[in-house]
Write a protein that holds these residues in place. Structure first.
Motif, short mmCIF file in Angstrom:
data_model
loop_
_atom_site.label_atom_id
_atom_site.label_comp_id
_atom_site.label_asym_id
_atom_site.label_seq_id
_atom_site.Cartn_x
_atom_site.Cartn_y
_atom_site.Cartn_z
N THR A 278 0.88 -1.17 0.02
CA THR A 278 -0.04 0.07 -0.02
C THR A 278 0.83 1.19 0.10
N ASN A 309 -8.03 3.87 -3.16
CA ASN A 309 -9.06 4.49 -2.40
C ASN A 309 -9.61 5.94 -2.81
N THR A 318 -4.70 10.02 -1.29
CA THR A 318 -5.31 8.72 -1.28
C THR A 318 -4.32 7.63 -1.08
#
Ligand code: ADP
Ligand code: ASP
Ligand code: MG
Length: 431
Positions: A278, A309, A318
């Motif tokens: 991520t 996201n 984000t």
């Protein structure tokens, strides 16, 4: 007279007794009047053992030498199998990958077949012999080095030989009765499929169903080879992997004609070999995703799912998550960290405790409600979904690794795939 290519996996030739059993089986096919070319894997888990040994010597073995080492496994089984057949009074000759004309590119550990020149096999067949070929290995013309085709690559050897020789059928012998609706080691209620399209099999293999190696399925699809996946422990008919509209007469006879209507779902598969990266706090402006994935692409990593996201309005930042093989995780993290200033993201998270479940079926195309049913089944089992991706004939979800087996079982049941009895695994360690 038919020309049959038979591939025997490691679990089918795990010890001397098994080799004699397989030899008898090959001789029986020969006695029935067929020409036979065999592709054989290394005995049992011996490839893993050689790999462990290499890593005891050095943490990062030289790729050329690793291929030299690993190809020794198939040399052992091919010679033993040829000896066993000869002792039964039939002529047999073993060939290494390069002797059999398996020409590959130069990429050690994951070489691709670029040409097959099976002249020596043809000669052996013409002289009435059974040709035994070491699976999983090839030869590069430029470097003149021995290569391997990637783990599970003996399947590809068999398919490539079947294509080059114009075989009537390519039989893949293994330790289960065919292709099941799920891995029978994990889902005992899985049932055997009589047939599956190569398109569905490609998705199942890509999603972790290691019963067939994905590159072998791709090769078979491209070259119109029909596969028959079956057990080496009994004589039952297994599963036909067919190419729509191009089934060989031999396979058509086994299939009793082309399928009229495809079932909605072919099966479920799981993959525990991936990790999730991520990228946290990415500025939500055009060009950032492109920048990030350009960096990732330079490492040659195989990115699978990507999720971005919704950005928080207050911050304009984000998060972007993606999955990739665990083995490629470290190099991607390093590459991204080196460019953190340029891209302007806040940080990186790495999660290697994920599992990916995929539901596959050609009938999904025309059926709505499949995803709703999948999500419902996972919800009822209390399993959280972290990522979702879909293709025309597949839905994949990422969950926690430790819930993946339960997820497989509940989804299998929810889609009515449970069979009557318990699936039998005849051998092997599943390693
Ligand atoms: P081989 O040594 O013959 O190459 P593999 O271990 O590579 O055998 O593949 C056979 C194994 O694949 C089975 O023992 C089974 O656990 C696993 N498998 C995973 N998914 C499936 C599936 N959908 N159907 C059948 N077997 C599966
Ligand atoms: N022996 C090799 C492996 O274990 C190739 C194969 O079995 O298909 O990956
Ligand atoms: Mg295999």
């Amino acid at each position: 007279m038919s020309l049959i290519v038979q591939k025997f996996g490691g679990s089918s030739v795990a010890d001397a007794e098994s080799i004699k059993r397989v030899a008898k089986r090959i001789v029986d096919t020969k006695k029935a009047g067929n020409d036979i070319v065999v592709a054989v894997s290394a005995m049992g888990d011996s490839t893993d053992e050689l790999l462990d040994l290499a890593h005891e010597v050095t943490p990062i073995p030289a790729p050329r030498e690793l291929d030299m080492l690993l190809t020794a496994g198939e040399r052992i089984s091919m010679a033993l199998l040829a000896m066993a057949i000869k002792s039964m009074g039939y002529d047999a000759r073993s060939f290494t990958g390069s002797q059999a004309g398996m020409i590959t590119d130069a990429q050690h550990g994951a070489a691709r077949i670029v040409d097959v020149t099976p002249g020596r096999l043809r000669d052996a067949l013409d002289e009435g012999a059974i040709a035994i070929v070491a699976g999983f290995q090839g030869f590069n013309r430029d470097t003149k080095d021995i290569t391997t085709l990637g783990r599970g690559g003996s399947d590809t050897t068999a398919v490539a030989l079947a294509a080059a020789l114009g075989a009537d059928i390519c039989e893949i012998y293994t330790d289960v009765d065919g292709i099941f609706t799920a891995d029978p080691r994990v889902v005992p209620k899985a049932h055997k499929l009589d047939r599956v399209s190569s398109e569905e099999m490609l998705e199942l293999a890509a999603a972790g169903a290691k019963v067939l190696y994905i590159r072998a399925v791709e090769y078979a699809r491209r070259h119109g080879v029909t596969l028959h996946v079956r057990s080496s422990f009994n004589n039952n008919t297994g599963t036909i992997v067919y190419n729509a509209g191009a089934t060989s007469p031999y396979a058509a006879a086994l299939l009793n004609g082309e399928p009229v209507e495809e079932p909605i779902i072919a099966g479920v598969a799981a993959d525990l070999s991936e990790a999730k990266v991520t990228v946290v706090g990415v500025p939500d402006i055009p060009g950032k995703a492109a920048q990030i994935f350009k960096i990732v692409a330079k490492t040659n990593a195989n990115v699978d799912m990507i999720v971005q996201n919704v950005s928080a309005a207050s911050t304009g930042l984000t998060d972007i998550s993606f999955t990739l093989p665990k083995s490629e995780g470290q190099q991607v993290l390093t590459a991204l960290t080196n460019e953190q200033q340029n891209v302007g993201f806040a940080g990186l998270q790495y999660d290697d405790q994920i599992g990916k479940l995929a539901l596959v079926g050609a009938g999904m195309r025309t059926n709505t409600g499949v995803s709703a049913k999948l999500f419902e089944a996972l919800f009822e089992a209390g399993i959280n979904i972290e990522m979702i991706s879909t293709s025309e004939i597949r839905i994949s979800v990422v969950t926690r690794a430790d819930t993946i087996n339960q997820a497989l079982r509940v989804v299998h049941t929810a889609f009515g795939l449970d069979g009557d009895g318990e699936a039998v695994v005849h051998g092997g360690t599943g390693r």
